[in-house]
Design a protein around this motif. Sequence first.
Motif, PDB file in Angstrom:
ATOM      1  N   SER A 179      62.625  62.988  63.426  1.00 12.69           N
ATOM      2  CA  SER A 179      62.289  61.659  63.330  1.00 12.69           C
ATOM      3  C   SER A 179      60.831  61.427  64.039  1.00 12.69           C
ATOM      4  N   GLY A 180      60.545  62.181  65.002  1.00 14.68           N
ATOM      5  CA  GLY A 180      59.050  62.090  65.602  1.00 14.68           C
ATOM      6  C   GLY A 180      58.171  62.702  64.533  1.00 14.68           C
ATOM      7  N   LYS A 181      58.535  63.838  64.094  1.00 10.82           N
ATOM      8  CA  LYS A 181      57.719  64.439  62.919  1.00 10.82           C
ATOM      9  C   LYS A 181      57.417  63.617  61.897  1.00 10.82           C
ATOM     10  N   SER A 182      58.521  63.053  61.517  1.00 14.59           N
ATOM     11  CA  SER A 182      58.311  62.101  60.047  1.00 14.59           C
ATOM     12  C   SER A 182      57.358  61.083  60.366  1.00 14.59           C
ATOM     13  N   PHE A 183      57.950  60.326  61.594  1.00 14.28           N
ATOM     14  CA  PHE A 183      56.943  59.174  62.292  1.00 14.28           C
ATOM     15  C   PHE A 183      55.378  59.579  62.355  1.00 14.28           C
ATOM     16  N   LEU A 184      55.202  60.748  62.765  1.00 16.17           N
ATOM     17  CA  LEU A 184      53.631  61.240  63.041  1.00 16.17           C
ATOM     18  C   LEU A 184      53.239  61.455  61.504  1.00 16.17           C
ATOM     19  N   ARG A 185      53.912  61.951  61.009  1.00 14.39           N
ATOM     20  CA  ARG A 185      53.274  62.131  59.483  1.00 14.39           C
ATOM     21  C   ARG A 185      53.098  60.761  58.699  1.00 14.39           C
ATOM     22  N   GLU A 186      53.800  59.899  58.926  1.00 19.34           N
ATOM     23  CA  GLU A 186      53.613  58.570  58.370  1.00 19.34           C
ATOM     24  C   GLU A 186      52.270  58.002  59.171  1.00 19.34           C
ATOM     25  N   LEU A 187      52.323  58.122  60.429  1.00 18.09           N
ATOM     26  CA  LEU A 187      51.106  57.583  60.996  1.00 18.09           C
ATOM     27  C   LEU A 187      49.904  58.073  60.768  1.00 18.09           C
ATOM     28  N   GLY A 188      50.057  59.469  60.402  1.00 18.31           N
ATOM     29  CA  GLY A 188      48.941  60.137  59.987  1.00 18.31           C
ATOM     30  C   GLY A 188      48.277  59.769  58.926  1.00 18.31           C
ATOM     31  N   ALA A 189      49.339  59.411  57.942  1.00 23.54           N
ATOM     32  CA  ALA A 189      48.976  58.975  56.333  1.00 23.54           C
ATOM     33  C   ALA A 189      48.226  57.574  56.302  1.00 23.54           C
ATOM     34  N   GLU A 238      44.531  56.388  55.110  1.00 19.53           N
ATOM     35  CA  GLU A 238      44.245  55.426  54.413  1.00 19.53           C
ATOM     36  C   GLU A 238      43.454  54.281  54.990  1.00 19.53           C
ATOM     37  N   ARG A 239      43.679  54.018  56.019  1.00 18.34           N
ATOM     38  CA  ARG A 239      42.720  53.064  56.971  1.00 18.34           C
ATOM     39  C   ARG A 239      41.472  53.331  56.972  1.00 18.34           C
ATOM     40  N   MET A 240      41.076  54.783  57.497  1.00 17.60           N
ATOM     41  CA  MET A 240      39.934  55.281  57.544  1.00 17.60           C
ATOM     42  C   MET A 240      39.323  55.359  56.418  1.00 17.60           C
ATOM     43  N   ILE A 241      39.897  55.596  55.301  1.00 19.85           N
ATOM     44  CA  ILE A 241      39.228  55.450  53.917  1.00 19.85           C
ATOM     45  C   ILE A 241      38.741  54.166  53.655  1.00 19.85           C
ATOM     46  N   ALA A 242      39.662  53.290  53.822  1.00 22.40           N
ATOM     47  CA  ALA A 242      39.308  51.934  53.464  1.00 22.40           C
ATOM     48  C   ALA A 242      38.035  51.456  54.115  1.00 22.40           C
ATOM     49  N   ILE A 243      38.056  51.872  55.589  1.00 21.89           N
ATOM     50  CA  ILE A 243      36.856  51.213  56.343  1.00 21.89           C
ATOM     51  C   ILE A 243      35.653  51.964  55.663  1.00 21.89           C
ATOM     52  N   HIS A 244      35.785  53.329  55.591  1.00 24.39           N
ATOM     53  CA  HIS A 244      34.493  53.814  54.887  1.00 24.39           C
ATOM     54  C   HIS A 244      33.958  53.435  53.479  1.00 24.39           C
ATOM     55  N   LYS A 245      35.097  52.954  52.765  1.00 28.70           N
ATOM     56  CA  LYS A 245      34.571  52.433  51.525  1.00 28.70           C
ATOM     57  C   LYS A 245      34.047  50.940  51.767  1.00 28.70           C
ATOM     58  N   GLU A 246      34.733  50.155  52.600  1.00 28.16           N
ATOM     59  CA  GLU A 246      34.181  48.985  52.912  1.00 28.16           C
ATOM     60  C   GLU A 246      32.659  48.972  53.445  1.00 28.16           C
TER      61      GLU A 246
END
Length: 134
Positions: A71-81, A85-93
């Motif tokens: 569950s920790g690995k899954s959580f970290l994968r989701e958090l990384g994704a 996504e947020r970093m890409i959105a900030i870059h695009k803005e």
Amino acid sequence: MKIERTSPTRKRTKFQVEEKETLTGDGAIVEVAEDDTEANPPVSEQMEVYMSQILEKIDNFTQQVSELLESGKSFLRELGAELEERMIAIHKEQMEKWQDEIKELRFMDASNEEINALLHNAQLVLHNVHNDHS
């Protein structure tokens, strides 16, 4: 690790417990395996029950640790994704803001050039009018 057990009716029995590692993905889970130094010494039924309970606790704990790791690995994968996504959105803005600034600068530059051309024409007209009256 050695565990010494004593019983009032028989002499001291030594058990040796060895640890062995089982790799699960990136982590290691330690399993405990009992290694008798004597060939299966007699054990009372009550002790068998206690040992079975301890082995069951070991299995349950190992299962819990394994589930927590997954569950920790899954959580970290989701958090990384989400981070990606947020970093890409900030870059695009930010890129869009800078593109808008560039458009505004080009518009201002074009307006300034147009005004400069009008001022230059006005100077020529004034110069011609001034020369005609002299």
